[in-house]
Enzyme design. Structure first.
Site, PDB file in Angstrom:
ATOM      1  N   GLU A   1       0.823  -1.220   0.000  1.00  0.00           N
ATOM      2  CA  GLU A   1       0.000   0.000   0.000  1.00  0.00           C
ATOM      3  C   GLU A   1       0.851   1.262   0.000  1.00  0.00           C
ATOM      4  O   GLU A   1       1.945   1.271   0.546  1.00  0.00           O
ATOM      5  CB  GLU A   1      -0.812   0.063   1.290  1.00  0.00           C
ATOM      6  CG  GLU A   1      -1.893  -0.955   1.397  1.00  0.00           C
ATOM      7  CD  GLU A   1      -2.581  -0.886   2.762  1.00  0.00           C
ATOM      8  OE1 GLU A   1      -3.090  -1.903   3.199  1.00  0.00           O
ATOM      9  OE2 GLU A   1      -2.583   0.196   3.387  1.00  0.00           O
TER      10      GLU A   1
ATOM     11  N   CYS B   1       3.147   8.280   1.642  1.00  0.00           N
ATOM     12  CA  CYS B   1       3.522   7.304   2.666  1.00  0.00           C
ATOM     13  C   CYS B   1       3.728   5.970   1.959  1.00  0.00           C
ATOM     14  O   CYS B   1       2.817   5.482   1.292  1.00  0.00           O
ATOM     15  CB  CYS B   1       2.397   7.214   3.694  1.00  0.00           C
ATOM     16  SG  CYS B   1       2.619   5.892   4.877  1.00  0.00           S
TER      17      CYS B   1
ATOM     18  N   CYS C   1       5.092  -7.745   7.693  1.00  0.00           N
ATOM     19  CA  CYS C   1       6.030  -7.273   8.711  1.00  0.00           C
ATOM     20  C   CYS C   1       6.170  -8.357   9.778  1.00  0.00           C
ATOM     21  O   CYS C   1       5.225  -9.093  10.053  1.00  0.00           O
ATOM     22  CB  CYS C   1       5.469  -5.995   9.336  1.00  0.00           C
ATOM     23  SG  CYS C   1       6.543  -5.245  10.572  1.00  0.00           S
TER      24      CYS C   1
ATOM     25  N   CYS D   1       3.741  -5.828  16.329  1.00  0.00           N
ATOM     26  CA  CYS D   1       3.067  -4.840  17.193  1.00  0.00           C
ATOM     27  C   CYS D   1       1.583  -5.219  17.313  1.00  0.00           C
ATOM     28  O   CYS D   1       0.915  -5.488  16.307  1.00  0.00           O
ATOM     29  CB  CYS D   1       3.214  -3.432  16.619  1.00  0.00           C
ATOM     30  SG  CYS D   1       4.924  -2.896  16.524  1.00  0.00           S
TER      31      CYS D   1
ATOM     32  N   CYS E   1      -1.283  -3.387  15.212  1.00  0.00           N
ATOM     33  CA  CYS E   1      -1.027  -3.091  13.795  1.00  0.00           C
ATOM     34  C   CYS E   1      -1.497  -4.206  12.878  1.00  0.00           C
ATOM     35  O   CYS E   1      -1.185  -5.383  13.099  1.00  0.00           O
ATOM     36  CB  CYS E   1       0.469  -2.851  13.606  1.00  0.00           C
ATOM     37  SG  CYS E   1       0.902  -2.430  11.923  1.00  0.00           S
TER      38      CYS E   1
ATOM     39  N   CYS F   1      -3.121   1.019   8.939  1.00  0.00           N
ATOM     40  CA  CYS F   1      -1.939   0.551   8.239  1.00  0.00           C
ATOM     41  C   CYS F   1      -2.030  -0.939   7.890  1.00  0.00           C
ATOM     42  O   CYS F   1      -2.165  -1.783   8.774  1.00  0.00           O
ATOM     43  CB  CYS F   1      -0.751   0.791   9.165  1.00  0.00           C
ATOM     44  SG  CYS F   1       0.810   0.481   8.422  1.00  0.00           S
TER      45      CYS F   1
HETATM   46  N1  SAH Z   1       7.402  -0.248  11.184  1.00  0.00           N
HETATM   47  C1  SAH Z   1       7.490   1.162  11.249  1.00  0.00           C
HETATM   48  C2  SAH Z   1       6.683   1.894  10.192  1.00  0.00           C
HETATM   49  C3  SAH Z   1       5.325   1.363   9.814  1.00  0.00           C
HETATM   50  S1  SAH Z   1       3.930   1.625  10.836  1.00  0.00           S
HETATM   51  C4  SAH Z   1       7.126   1.647  12.629  1.00  0.00           C
HETATM   52  O1  SAH Z   1       6.750   0.836  13.457  1.00  0.00           O
HETATM   53  O2  SAH Z   1       7.269   2.827  12.885  1.00  0.00           O
HETATM   54  C5  SAH Z   1       3.595   3.342  10.793  1.00  0.00           C
HETATM   55  C6  SAH Z   1       3.060   3.876  12.087  1.00  0.00           C
HETATM   56  O3  SAH Z   1       1.686   3.508  12.287  1.00  0.00           O
HETATM   57  C7  SAH Z   1       3.804   3.389  13.313  1.00  0.00           C
HETATM   58  O4  SAH Z   1       3.977   4.447  14.213  1.00  0.00           O
HETATM   59  C8  SAH Z   1       2.842   2.350  13.864  1.00  0.00           C
HETATM   60  O5  SAH Z   1       3.108   2.072  15.206  1.00  0.00           O
HETATM   61  C9  SAH Z   1       1.517   3.040  13.606  1.00  0.00           C
HETATM   62  N2  SAH Z   1       0.352   2.164  13.673  1.00  0.00           N
HETATM   63  C10 SAH Z   1       0.218   0.891  13.285  1.00  0.00           C
HETATM   64  N3  SAH Z   1      -1.023   0.440  13.519  1.00  0.00           N
HETATM   65  C11 SAH Z   1      -1.705   1.454  14.059  1.00  0.00           C
HETATM   66  C12 SAH Z   1      -3.050   1.614  14.526  1.00  0.00           C
HETATM   67  N4  SAH Z   1      -3.926   0.627  14.481  1.00  0.00           N
HETATM   68  N5  SAH Z   1      -3.385   2.840  15.019  1.00  0.00           N
HETATM   69  C13 SAH Z   1      -2.507   3.857  15.078  1.00  0.00           C
HETATM   70  N6  SAH Z   1      -1.238   3.766  14.654  1.00  0.00           N
HETATM   71  C14 SAH Z   1      -0.841   2.577  14.166  1.00  0.00           C
END
Ligand code: SAH
Length: 350
Positions: free
Chosen positions: A93, A106, A113, A117, A120, A334
């Site tokens: 994406e 973006c 990944c 997390c 995510c 994301c």
């Molecule tokens: N892996 C990298 C970049 C990709 S995620 C990182 O972790 O920074 C981009 C951003 O979106 C990160 O800050 C991630 O923690 C956040 N993110 C992912 N899922 C999310 C969600 N459900 N709500 C809010 N932020 C989220």
């Protein structure tokens, strides 16, 4: 013989390859310009390259390209969400956001990944593979071609962990900023990481001038380890030390992402703890109301609670803003567009 990915090569490497093929090296400049300035997708479009050389190139190299399989456009603010298909049929994406000062794209750095997390969607099905430099460039080139507008800012905040694909990402950044190519100043690029500490130290030595963004999301180890497995490898203290090192070496201010999750990390005591952590650092905190992901069950607190959190940080001397929601009508957290698409494909196959 396996063909090589010509768009991932630096101009000096193209030159070297031409010498090895017994060709004049001045052609490298022309080829690089076709690939990165005019952004063609076939050797036949390189009209100032002799036909015989075009055939030789075709024999040894391929030119990567992406296809747009889905495009969602917000009626509210023009935000565009792209689902791109790669040459091996995997999907990623990218999101184009329109601001007064220019367009920000973006982009994704991996297919899936493996960071895990908890909030995510990108990590739900794990990592498939990392993206090549040419594929990351093409995320930008394709959006530019589709909209007819320049992308002036790039953020590495799509699917994947950029520092888990370190070598390809750094090569991509150098290719993106080269004057012979798209010529993007890396001052206009942010790299977001969940906190791969050894790579943050390495990045500080690269002299790239980009903005580092840390997905912190918690003020202490007990909360962070529950929501972000990377924290079991490097705790908050080590992460903060790496941030200080990055700032000392590069002079670049670091920004921290903090997704507010109701009842998990959004109480006033968490704001206080966070402020204490960041004291003395030239930091900016980006507060993001957590985007609910069906499979996860996290939700964000009330607007009042979110604003209260911001005010508390500001009062304690920490610069904090709440991320403005763009593309609310096409909203998907994301990695969700890719996930939905994958599910549809599976259902079709059943
Ligand atoms: N892996 C990298 C970049 C990709 S995620 C990182 O972790 O920074 C981009 C951003 O979106 C990160 O800050 C991630 O923690 C956040 N993110 C992912 N899922 C999310 C969600 N459900 N709500 C809010 N932020 C989220």
């Amino acid at each position: 013989m396996e063909k090589k990915d010509i768009k991932s090569l630096f101009p000096q490497e193209v030159e070297q390859q031409l010498i090895e093929l017994g060709q004049p090296k001045f052609r490298a400049k022309q080829i690089v310009s076709w690939l990165h300035e005019k952004r063609v997708n076939s050797f036949d479009e390189m009209t100032n390259i002799p036909l015989a050389l075009r055939r030789v190139l075709e024999e040894h190299y391929y030119i990567n390209s992406l296809t747009i399989v889905r495009k969602l456009e917000s009626k509210l603010d023009g935000t565009v969400k792209y689902l791109y298909e790669l040459s091996d049929k995997n999907c990623i994406e990218a999101v184009l956001m329109k601001y007064k000062y220019g367009n920000t794209l973006c982009i994704s750095t991996q297919v899936g990944c493996r960071m895990g997390c908890r909030f995510c969607a990108s990590t739900l099905a794990g990592l498939v593979r990392s993206l090549k430099p040419s594929e990351m460039l093409d995320e930008i080139y394709t959006a530019v071609q589709d909209t007819g507008e320049r992308v002036s800012n790039v953020v590495l905040m799509g699917i994947g962990e950029p520092l888990d694909n370190y070598d390809n990402v750094v090569r991509f950044l150098r290719l993106l900023s080269m004057p012979e190519g798209y010529n993007l100043s890396l001052r206009h690029l942010s790299l977001s990481t969940c906190g791969v500490v050894d790579k943050i130290h390495r990045l500080a030595e690269e002299d790239l001038g980009l903005t580092l963004s840390i997905s912190l999301h918690a003020p202490n180890d007990s909360i962070r380890s529950q929501t972000m497995p990377i924290n079991n490898r490097w705790g908050v203290d080590e992460l903060m030390k790496a941030c200080r090192d990055y700032f000392d070496k590069t002079g670049r201010r670091i920004s921290f992402e903090y997704a507010l999750i109701d009842g998990v990390n959004d109480e006033p005591c968490h704001a206080q703890e966070l402020a204490k952590r960041l004291r003395g650092m030239s930091a900016h905190v980006n507060l993001i109301p957590v985007n609910p992901v069906k499979e996860r069950g996290f939700k964000c607190g009330s607007r009042q609670k979110i604003e209260g959190f911001q005010h508390m940080l500001t009062k304690l001397g920490v610069n904090a803003t709440i991320r403005r929601e763009l593309g609310a009508d096409i909203n998907a957290a994301c990695g969700q567009l890719r996930r939905e698409y994958m599910k549809e494909e599976e259902e079709e196959q059943c």
